[in-house]
Write an enzyme that holds these catalytic residues in place. Structure first.
Site, short mmCIF file in Angstrom:
data_model
loop_
_atom_site.label_atom_id
_atom_site.label_comp_id
_atom_site.label_asym_id
_atom_site.label_seq_id
_atom_site.Cartn_x
_atom_site.Cartn_y
_atom_site.Cartn_z
N ARG A 1 11.72 -5.25 5.08
CA ARG A 1 11.43 -3.85 4.74
C ARG A 1 12.39 -2.90 5.47
O ARG A 1 12.75 -3.11 6.62
CB ARG A 1 10.00 -3.49 5.13
CG ARG A 1 9.75 -1.97 5.04
CD ARG A 1 8.30 -1.62 5.07
NE ARG A 1 7.63 -2.08 6.28
CZ ARG A 1 6.32 -2.05 6.44
NH1 ARG A 1 5.54 -1.58 5.48
NH2 ARG A 1 5.77 -2.49 7.55
N ARG B 1 -10.00 0.39 8.49
CA ARG B 1 -9.48 -0.93 8.80
C ARG B 1 -10.46 -1.77 9.59
O ARG B 1 -10.15 -2.91 9.91
CB ARG B 1 -8.25 -0.74 9.69
CG ARG B 1 -6.94 -1.07 9.04
CD ARG B 1 -5.95 -0.78 10.12
NE ARG B 1 -4.72 -1.44 10.01
CZ ARG B 1 -3.67 -0.95 9.35
NH1 ARG B 1 -3.76 0.15 8.66
NH2 ARG B 1 -2.54 -1.58 9.40
N LYS C 1 0.84 -1.21 0.00
CA LYS C 1 0.00 0.00 0.00
C LYS C 1 0.87 1.26 0.00
O LYS C 1 0.68 2.16 -0.81
CB LYS C 1 -0.93 0.02 1.23
CG LYS C 1 -1.86 -1.18 1.32
CD LYS C 1 -2.79 -1.09 2.51
CE LYS C 1 -2.10 -1.10 3.86
NZ LYS C 1 -1.40 -2.37 4.18
N ARG D 1 11.15 -0.89 10.99
CA ARG D 1 10.05 -0.54 11.88
C ARG D 1 9.98 -1.48 13.07
O ARG D 1 10.22 -2.67 12.92
CB ARG D 1 8.72 -0.59 11.10
CG ARG D 1 8.27 0.78 10.62
CD ARG D 1 7.14 0.72 9.63
NE ARG D 1 5.97 -0.01 10.07
CZ ARG D 1 4.82 -0.08 9.38
NH1 ARG D 1 4.72 0.57 8.23
NH2 ARG D 1 3.80 -0.78 9.83
N ARG E 1 -0.26 -9.00 13.32
CA ARG E 1 -0.88 -8.03 12.42
C ARG E 1 -1.65 -8.72 11.31
O ARG E 1 -2.73 -8.27 10.90
CB ARG E 1 0.20 -7.10 11.82
CG ARG E 1 0.73 -6.09 12.82
CD ARG E 1 2.08 -5.54 12.42
NE ARG E 1 2.07 -4.84 11.16
CZ ARG E 1 3.15 -4.64 10.40
NH1 ARG E 1 4.33 -5.09 10.80
NH2 ARG E 1 3.05 -3.99 9.28
#
Ligand code: AP5
Ligand code: MG
Ligand code: ZN
Length: 215
Positions: A127, A88, A13, A160, A171
């Site tokens: 990431r 969400r 996203k 992160r 998650r």
């Protein structure tokens, strides 16, 4: 152009949002980014959000909805916006619908970026994000030219706090239970477009823009 990017953690996203907002010249509104910025500034909001984010849980609806409503009242959203990571939950989607009805500004479309769960874990644990400009990289799929340095602004890349294996699993489960139902919700409104997010970043981008350009 008023767009929602829907999809599980790691679907791409943020990656697609960076490119889309450049093309359509609209603001990128990411609730995750808003919380991370608030935390960096050490505000009450940031500290409250962190408790949930670190555990891979959702920040309570009332808190999120108020922030987005306020954000959508700002002048730069007059010609549209891209929502990334909001809504969400069904409650968030309903609150958004209600306020869009009031303002007479319906959504252009909801882009559902579809990626198999097995792929998401590798994407998220690899990431890296730029401390300076927020650009997103991946150590294997989208590496920076120089290790740990942002191609765009030269700042340092970091990982992160919620990109650990344990938190990512949590998650993904939260997504399955609380966010995936939005696919049916928007499909019922006839504004959902699903794209195959497992392909190359550029290919996914081409598919999204060809959908949006037809709206
Ligand atoms: P948020 O920041 O929104 O995180 P998320 O939804 O978990 O999504 P991510 O940002 O992890 O994934 P992405 O889809 O943006 O993927 P990306 O492009 O980076 O939210 C964080 C937390 O904040 C939540 O857990 C919650 O606590 C809270 N929160 C936020 N919004 C909330 C809300 N509305 N309500 C309640 N709580 C909320 O890509 C991932 C990696 O894959 C990158 O390394 C990238 O380089 C790579 N990649 C991207 N595309 C491709 C591709 N096509 N092929 C190969 N690799 C790719
Ligand atoms: Mg993101
Ligand atoms: Zn940067």
């Amino acid at each position: 152009m008023r767009i929602i990017l829907l999809g599980p953690p790691g679907a791409g996203k943020g990656t697609q949002a960076e490119k889309l907002v450049k093309k359509y010249k609209i603001p990128h509104i990411s609730t995750g980014d808003i919380f991370r910025a608030a935390l960096q500034e050490g505000t009450e909001l940031g500290l409250r959000a962190k408790e949930y984010m670190d555990e891979g849980k959702l920040v309570p609806d009332d808190l999120v909805v108020d922030i987005v409503k306020e954000r959508l009242e700002q002048d730069d959203t007059k010609n549209g916006y891209l929502l990334d990571g909001f809504p969400r939950t069904l409650a968030q989607a309903e609150a958004l619908d209600e306020s869009l009805r009031t303002s007479g500004t319906p959504l252009t479309g909801v882009i559902n970026v579809d990626v198999e769960p097995e792929e998401l874990l590798e994407r998220l644990t690899g990431r890296r994000v730029c401390r300076g400009c927020g650009s997103t990289y991946h150590i294997k799929f989208n590496p920076p030219t120089v290790r740990s340095v942002c191609d765009k602004c030269g700042a340092e890349l970091y990982q992160r706090d919620d990109d650990t294996v344990e938190t990512v699993k949590q998650r993904l489960e939260v997504y399955r239970q609380q966010t995936a139902p939005l696919i049916d919700y928007y499909s019922g409104q006839g504004i959902l477009f699903t794209v195959d997010g497992s392909r190359e970043i550029e290919e996914v981008f081409r598919e999204i823009t060809s959908i949006l350009d037809q709206q």
